[in-house]
Design an enzyme around this catalytic site. Structure first.
Site, PDB file in Angstrom:
ATOM      1  NE  ARG A  71      -3.510  -2.285   2.812  1.00 27.52           N
ATOM      2  CZ  ARG A  71      -3.207  -3.419   3.421  1.00 27.52           C
ATOM      3  NH1 ARG A  71      -1.977  -3.595   3.908  1.00 27.52           N
ATOM      4  NH2 ARG A  71      -4.092  -4.387   3.549  1.00 27.52           N
ATOM      5  CE  LYS A 101      -0.356  24.942  15.643  1.00 29.82           C
ATOM      6  NZ  LYS A 101      -0.755  25.002  17.064  1.00 29.82           N
ATOM      7  CG  HIS A 104      -5.606   0.546  -3.840  1.00 32.34           C
ATOM      8  ND1 HIS A 104      -4.804   0.488  -2.724  1.00 32.34           N
ATOM      9  CD2 HIS A 104      -6.521  -0.444  -3.688  1.00 32.34           C
ATOM     10  CE1 HIS A 104      -5.211  -0.478  -1.920  1.00 32.34           C
ATOM     11  NE2 HIS A 104      -6.253  -1.068  -2.491  1.00 32.34           N
ATOM     12  NE  ARG A 136      -3.611  -3.979  -0.840  1.00 32.12           N
ATOM     13  CZ  ARG A 136      -2.866  -4.743  -0.056  1.00 32.12           C
ATOM     14  NH1 ARG A 136      -1.553  -4.782  -0.238  1.00 32.12           N
ATOM     15  NH2 ARG A 136      -3.406  -5.451   0.908  1.00 32.12           N
ATOM     16  CD1 TRP A 154      -5.780  -8.188   2.214  1.00 32.32           C
ATOM     17  CD2 TRP A 154      -5.724  -9.987   0.893  1.00 32.32           C
ATOM     18  NE1 TRP A 154      -5.762  -7.743   0.926  1.00 32.32           N
ATOM     19  CE2 TRP A 154      -5.724  -8.822   0.087  1.00 32.32           C
ATOM     20  CE3 TRP A 154      -5.694 -11.238   0.283  1.00 32.32           C
ATOM     21  CZ2 TRP A 154      -5.699  -8.878  -1.303  1.00 32.32           C
ATOM     22  CZ3 TRP A 154      -5.662 -11.304  -1.102  1.00 32.32           C
ATOM     23  CH2 TRP A 154      -5.665 -10.146  -1.882  1.00 32.32           C
ATOM     24  CE1 TYR A 173      -6.590  -4.511  -3.462  1.00 30.84           C
ATOM     25  CE2 TYR A 173      -8.282  -5.408  -2.022  1.00 30.84           C
ATOM     26  CZ  TYR A 173      -7.461  -4.364  -2.394  1.00 30.84           C
ATOM     27  OH  TYR A 173      -7.515  -3.171  -1.711  1.00 30.84           O
TER      28      TYR A 173
END
Length: 426
Positions: A216, A247, A353, A356, A379, A391
């Protein structure tokens, strides 16, 4: 004498419990002070002492947590949601989960149903909100996120006794339709085209970790050299890189004028760089193919040269993939680098993604056992079957090969066709 004892207990902030003349058990529970500074108490009555003690303890807990209502001021949905997201959810969930809750509360739930009393909220109020959201252009997935947030927040309100029911648990969210376009993983030819292009670029091993091993984005950008064992050819995944949040750091007397804090010259990072993986399956060891080991060795040497050239400008860190002057890569910059890589390699556009999905499908085509695929991909055992269904994509060539084998098994090998108009006599 009994009245004196009760007055002493009330003065010490303790609940007074006594058996009334009506034969029921009564309690006076100190709840703090009203807005005008005067103290107030709640009166409870139950048929048995045990029932009363249970209710008193529950009320005292709400008082101590600051979640009890003041008399005459019932919770509104807005007040509860704001209290829940900041004081209950935020300390207990991950930064990403909190971000999703906060957006749903601030953008959708408070403007849509915040004016209702919490104890009078009905499922129909939420269903009406979901319809308005979609009418105004929100996708069903956005309405579902608002629904999940409301269900969690209102469930906590019901559990604490602020509402008799969880209206969101009874409401029906809009139907989620499956996307028409299924993910189409990159073919081996496309991966090889990308490989040719990544070898020309900085941080080349970063992309092959995604395409070959399915890491990932957060796992790859959070990877540190202490997690990599090139001698034994494996790496350990322990953490995820978080999207930075900033910020303004400029003084109020002289603001920078930038609306977004991320563009402030003196911006301050308000979120930690990484977090540990949230599941045991996510903390895993992954084997490194030999060519990828060579790429990582070359990458380490290139990074050492960059460090030497940058000198005092280098931001020291243990990250495997860094900016040109050190320090962790930004996920946003990484995403745009991926898009440029696809364009330069002449490969069709796709999500980061999707790499993957590609890696998982390649593992399946190579005949890697399902249990090993689960570990490499990270997984959980309880969800691995569902994740494999999501997948692992079966290429058209594999389907055609199966169809050919079925035809051979049932109809047999086709014989050469005979032309009836041909004179077959010898």
């Amino acid at each position: 004498m009994a009245d004196d004892k009760r007055r002493t207990r009330r003065a010490n902030g303790e609940s007074a419990i006594y058996l009334g003349a009506d034969g029921r058990w009564h309690a006076r529970v100190p709840m703090g002070y009203k807005d005008d500074g005067t103290p107030y108490r709640r009166h409870l009555t139950r048929p048995t002492r045990k029932e009363l003690v249970d209710e008193v303890r529950k009320l005292e807990k709400q008082r101590d947590e600051g979640s009890a209502q003041q008399p005459g001021k019932p919770w509104t949905v807005e007040k509860w949601l704001l209290h829940w997201v900041e004081n209950i959810a935020k300390p207990a969930v991950s930064e990403n989960t909190y971000d999703g809750y906060e957006v749903a509360v601030r953008v959708h739930l408070v403007p849509g149903i915040g004016q209702h009393r919490l104890d009078r909220l009905e499922p129909e109020h939420l269903e009406s909100l979901y319809r308005r959201m979609q009418k105004n252009g929100s996708k069903p997935a956005t309405a579902h996120q608002a629904h999940r947030t409301a269900r969690t927040a209102l469930g906590e309100a019901a559990r604490r006794g602020h509402a008799a029911k969880n209206a969101a648990a009874l409401a029906k969210p809009p139907r989620m339709e499956e996307a028409e376009d299924e993910v189409d993983p990159y073919s081996l030819e496309e991966v090889q085209s990308l490989l040719i292009e990544v070898n020309k670029r900085r941080n080349s091993a970063r992309w092959m970790l995604a395409l070959a091993l399915g890491l990932r984005q957060g796992e790859t950008l959070g990877l540190r050299w202490s997690d990599v064992d090139l001698d034994n050819e494996y790496l350990k995944l322990r953490r995820n890189r978080l999207r930075p949040r900033y910020k303004h750091g400029c003084p109020e007397a002289s603001p920078c004028g930038r609306a977004a804090a991320g563009y402030c010259p003196d911006k301050e990072q308000v979120r930690r760089e990484t977090k540990n993986t949230k599941s045991r399956a996510g903390r895993r060891a992954v084997p490194l193919p030999g060519p990828l080991v060579a790429m990582l060795r070359a990458h380490a040497e290139a990074q050492a040269r960059e460090r030497k050239t940058a000198g005092d400008l280098w931001t020291e860190s243990d990250y495997v993939f860094t900016k040109r002057l050190g320090g962790p890569l930004s996920p946003n910059t990484d995403y745009h680098d991926w898009k440029r890589l696809l364009e330069d390699a002449g490969v069709r556009d796709g999500r980061l993604h999707d790499a993957r999905h590609t890696a998982a499908t390649v593992l399946m085509l190579l005949g890697v056992p399902a249990r090993v695929i689960d570990q490499i991909m990270g997984w959980e055992p309880g969800t691995s079957a569902r994740m494999r269904a999501r997948y692992l994509h079966v290429p058209d060539a594999m389907l055609k090969d199966v169809a050919r084998k079925i035809a051979d098994a049932i109809w047999g090998t086709p014989e050469a066709a005979v032309d009836k108009n041909q004179d077959n006599e010898v």
